[in-house]
Design a protein around this motif. Structure first.
Motif, PDB file in Angstrom:
ATOM      1  N   UNK A 241       6.837  -1.866   1.722  1.00  0.00           N
ATOM      2  CA  UNK A 241       5.483  -2.102   1.200  1.00  0.00           C
ATOM      3  C   UNK A 241       5.176  -0.743   0.517  1.00  0.00           C
ATOM      4  N   UNK A 242       4.388  -0.756  -0.642  1.00  0.00           N
ATOM      5  CA  UNK A 242       3.939   0.617  -1.085  1.00  0.00           C
ATOM      6  C   UNK A 242       4.831   1.389  -2.398  1.00  0.00           C
TER       7      UNK A 242
ATOM      8  N   UNK B 270       5.726   1.331  -5.826  1.00  0.00           N
ATOM      9  CA  UNK B 270       5.139   0.667  -7.233  1.00  0.00           C
ATOM     10  C   UNK B 270       5.930   0.731  -8.199  1.00  0.00           C
TER      11      UNK B 270
ATOM     12  N   UNK C 114       2.631   4.315  -3.552  1.00  0.00           N
ATOM     13  CA  UNK C 114       1.098   4.743  -3.554  1.00  0.00           C
ATOM     14  C   UNK C 114       0.784   5.337  -1.971  1.00  0.00           C
ATOM     15  N   UNK C 115      -0.513   5.315  -2.030  1.00  0.00           N
ATOM     16  CA  UNK C 115      -1.043   6.171  -0.574  1.00  0.00           C
ATOM     17  C   UNK C 115      -0.197   5.207   0.715  1.00  0.00           C
ATOM     18  N   UNK C 116      -0.189   3.811   0.704  1.00  0.00           N
ATOM     19  CA  UNK C 116       0.301   3.088   1.771  1.00  0.00           C
ATOM     20  C   UNK C 116       1.806   3.232   1.977  1.00  0.00           C
ATOM     21  N   UNK C 117       2.379   4.047   1.101  1.00  0.00           N
ATOM     22  CA  UNK C 117       4.044   3.987   1.473  1.00  0.00           C
ATOM     23  C   UNK C 117       4.213   4.777   2.833  1.00  0.00           C
TER      24      UNK C 117
ATOM     25  N   UNK D 210      11.952  -2.577  -3.854  1.00  0.00           N
ATOM     26  CA  UNK D 210      10.471  -2.587  -3.936  1.00  0.00           C
ATOM     27  C   UNK D 210       9.882  -3.572  -3.133  1.00  0.00           C
ATOM     28  N   UNK D 211      10.600  -4.914  -2.754  1.00  0.00           N
ATOM     29  CA  UNK D 211      10.104  -6.060  -2.074  1.00  0.00           C
ATOM     30  C   UNK D 211      10.189  -5.626  -0.659  1.00  0.00           C
TER      31      UNK D 211
END
Lengths: 128, 278
Positions: free
Chosen positions: A18-19, A21, A97-100, A14-15
């Protein structure tokens, strides 16, 4: 099994990407093993859905001669849900999310899947 | 060379060469600058919501409506004509959204870690391009100014660092005094989400949300979450089983039969006992 090492892998992913959740690990039959998910997610239900989804995708790949199943990704207007098989015994769920960046997710996930597989089978993975 | 210097040098070079293509920035969150004739027409980054996410999360367009617009437009990534024709947004509003998303993504890339920059040909059409591109130097200056403003806050925050949560439960009656953005941040801050995550969740710019999170931390409305508790791990009672049972052990090999057994010849016994038959 090393619980701390499993937590480390899930949080580390997760770290790293980015993205992401939420993440969860379950047995191949859909029984939840560990979930790092928001309160709004039902991790038990998610694990069962992932097992069913991977089973369907695996049979689809076989029936259409698409070779070995790599992963399934469900795309929605607010993000995506990726299901990965962990060897022959377990599975991992990654929600984003949408940024992944999904390609980046797949690249980061492959080595993590090997390590998670080793942790679940009580083997000592290098670097964990 | 610092990440800032690397990015500044690469952007400057792309601008001077009049690049039409992409500058891909590796790092965390990283991203892509889309150039047309040396000007930046779009920037995308996992660190900041794009124009599509801003529209969809704001509730201005539903996911189903967006899918229909993309189909109508023949599969474009930014169905601007359809958005205007269906009255979901005006042309001027959409231009503002595109500029905001572009500047916000540039800020997110600069605020993160820059490992490398690689210019190249365009692989995809730029998402939500602005009609008039921005000079890369001005874009970088704007992002650096925002970063400096964040650092100067009484409670400095970083888009990816703090994971805030409300200091207490806020009743509905108290929400009226807070303003819409603060209400939304209080509703979605759960100790797991960073300012970047909250920006995606609420459909706002990551810079706007990061500044507001910093102010709310300073005012005691939000606090930084303690280190997360270990993830509870529960093994199935019968252990982890293989999805497909292992194949049964192969049957033990049968003892090999000699290929050529001595054949008994008729009368051979008599030959042995009584000598040669007559």
């Amino acid at each position: 099994m090393d619980h701390e090492a499993l937590t480390h892998e899930m949080r580390g992913l997760r770290e790293q990407v980015t993205g992401i959740t939420d993440t969860a690990v379950a047995a191949a039959d859909g029984l939840l093993i560990a979930a790092d998910t928001a309160d709004s997610i039902d991790p038990e239900g998610l694990a069962a859905l992932a097992a069913a989804g991977l089973g369907l995708a695996r049979r689809t790949a076989q029936a259409t001669a698409r070779g070995a199943l790599r992963q399934t990704v469900t795309y929605g207007s607010h993000g995506c849900a990726a299901f990965y098989a962990v060897g022959d015994t377990a599975l991992m769920v990654v929600l984003g999310d949408e940024g992944l960046d999904v390609d980046r997710l797949h690249r980061a996930t492959q080595p993590a899947l090997d390590r998670i597989g080793s942790i679940l089978m009580n083997k000592t993975a290098e670097g964990v | 060379m610092s990440g800032y210097e690397l990015l500044a040098r690469s952007l400057d070079s792309c601008g001077r060469e009049g690049l039409t293509g992409e500058l891909r920035v590796s790092g965390s969150p990283g991203g892509t600058f889309h150039f047309r004739g040396g000007l930046v027409v779009a920037v995308e980054s996992p660190g900041a919501p794009g124009a599509e996410a801003l529209l969809l999360r704001s509730g201005r367009v539903t996911g189903e409506q967006w899918a229909a617009l993309v189909r109508e437009s023949g599969g474009t990534r930014w169905p601007v004509a359809g958005l205007i024709a269906h009255g979901y947004a005006g042309a001027a509003q959409l231009r503002v959204v595109c500029v905001m998303a572009l500047q916000d993504a540039a800020f997110a890339i600069l605020a993160g870690r820059v490992d490398g920059c690689e210019p190249g040909a365009a692989r995809f059409e730029p998402p939500a391009p602005v009609p008039v591109g921005e000079p890369p130097a001005r874009l970088l200056e704007d992002a650096a100014r925002k970063l400096a403003a964040l650092a100067a806050l009484p409670h400095p925050v970083h888009p990816d660092r703090e994971r805030p949560l409300p200091v207490r439960y806020f009743a509905d009656g108290e929400h009226g005094e807070l303003g819409e953005l603060r209400r939304e941040l209080l509703a979605h801050a759960d100790g797991r989400r960073s300012a970047r995550d909250l920006a995606f969740r609420t459909g706002r710019g990551v810079y706007t949300v990061t500044v507001e999170v910093g102010r709310m931390l300073a005012e005691g409305l939000l606090e930084c979450a303690p280190p997360p508790a270990p993830v509870p791990v529960r093994m199935p009672p019968e252990g982890i089983r293989h999805r497909t049972p292992p194949p049964p052990a192969p049957p033990p090999p049968e003892p090999p039969e000699p290929a050529d057994l001595p054949r008994r010849r008729p009368g051979g016994f008599f030959r042995l006992r009584n000598g040669t038959p007559r």
